[in-house]
Design an enzyme around this catalytic site. Structure first.
Site, PDB file in Angstrom:
ATOM      1  N   GLU A  80      32.261  26.838 -43.693  1.00 51.65           N
ATOM      2  CA  GLU A  80      31.712  26.218 -43.121  1.00 51.65           C
ATOM      3  C   GLU A  80      30.499  26.170 -43.086  1.00 51.65           C
ATOM      4  O   GLU A  80      29.643  27.005 -43.616  1.00 51.65           O
ATOM      5  CB  GLU A  80      32.051  26.901 -41.726  1.00 51.65           C
ATOM      6  N   ARG A  90      38.537  27.420 -25.072  1.00 54.97           N
ATOM      7  CA  ARG A  90      40.276  26.971 -25.124  1.00 54.97           C
ATOM      8  C   ARG A  90      41.076  28.422 -24.835  1.00 54.97           C
ATOM      9  O   ARG A  90      41.776  27.513 -23.345  1.00 54.97           O
ATOM     10  CB  ARG A  90      40.556  26.005 -26.318  1.00 54.97           C
ATOM     11  N   CYS A 143      35.021  33.142 -34.205  1.00 53.18           N
ATOM     12  CA  CYS A 143      35.006  32.663 -35.468  1.00 53.18           C
ATOM     13  C   CYS A 143      33.165  32.539 -35.119  1.00 53.18           C
ATOM     14  O   CYS A 143      32.815  32.588 -36.542  1.00 53.18           O
ATOM     15  CB  CYS A 143      35.734  31.759 -36.069  1.00 53.18           C
ATOM     16  N   HIS A 164      37.838  29.752 -43.263  1.00 48.67           N
ATOM     17  CA  HIS A 164      38.596  29.739 -42.307  1.00 48.67           C
ATOM     18  C   HIS A 164      39.667  29.851 -43.501  1.00 48.67           C
ATOM     19  O   HIS A 164      39.690  28.876 -44.297  1.00 48.67           O
ATOM     20  CB  HIS A 164      38.338  28.705 -41.643  1.00 48.67           C
TER      21      HIS A 164
END
Length: 208
Positions: A80, A90, A143, A164
């Site tokens: 990332e 979500r 995360c 990830h």
């Protein structure tokens, strides 16, 4: 000898295991240096993960923080580039919280760039036969919150970033992309080994 703080996450969203915790613990089991490696499993909860991470950083004063987490559905290991100052959950976290459109840190900058040598790390992983890619941001769930928190909590000379991971073979739902547990552990070990190779790379992965 550098101090490296390496983290994974506990299971969430009904899963029995989280491959990120499995991978970091596998690295610890076989680790033979040269760094002082500290491994921890973080809760998948916005407030609790930030508190735990800050406490670990305060206690161990790491030179490097490498956080890992699950990107279910991905077929690649993703380095990332950016943690954004945004929570937009979500699904609820493991404490039942589901913040929407709130900052990770009130008054903090809009984004913080990973200080890992992300482009070089992607190259190292690919050279070892591992599927790897750059990812622009870590999303807006726990995360990303951990990446943004880590970058704000470390000292000015320390390094921090986020990796990830896909599902592992033993944790993947039916027909989901996955990698072998040994591949995930190997990928995380390579990131640990090369995290301090930053001489010619800018934060976020641009080359001077």
């Amino acid at each position: 000898m550098a101090v490296v703080l390496l983290t994974g996450f506990e299971p969430f969203d009904g899963a029995a295991r989280n491959p990120s915790a499995d991978a970091v613990n596998a690295v610890l089991d076989d680790y033979d240096g040269p760094h002082d490696l500290v491994v921890a499993t973080l809760p998948v909860a916005f407030d609790a993960s930030a508190r735990r991470l800050r406490a670990l950083i305060e206690r161990h004063c790491p030179d490097v923080v490498i956080a890992t987490g699950l990107a279910g559905g991905s077929s690649h290991i993703a380095l990332e580039r950016i943690g954004v100052n945004l929570i937009d959950a979500r699904i609820p976290d493991n404490d039942g919280a589901q913040p929407v459109d709130v900052p990770s840190e009130v008054g903090g900058p809009a984004a913080r760039f990973s200080t890992l040598p992300v482009k070089r790390l992607v190259d190292e992983l690919i050279a070892e036969g591992l599927p790897a890619r750059l990812s622009l941001s870590a999303g807006a769930y726990v995360c990303n919150h951990v990446l943004y928190t880590a970058l704000g909590a470390i000292g000015t000379d320390a390094i921090a970033g986020f990796v990830h991971l896909p599902w592992s073979t033993g944790t993947a739902p039916a027909d989901a992309p996955h990698l072998a547990e040994t591949q995930l552990a190997r990928a995380v070990r390579l990131v640990v080994d090369h995290a301090l190779d930053t001489e010619t790379e800018e934060p976020g992965g641009s080359i001077w």
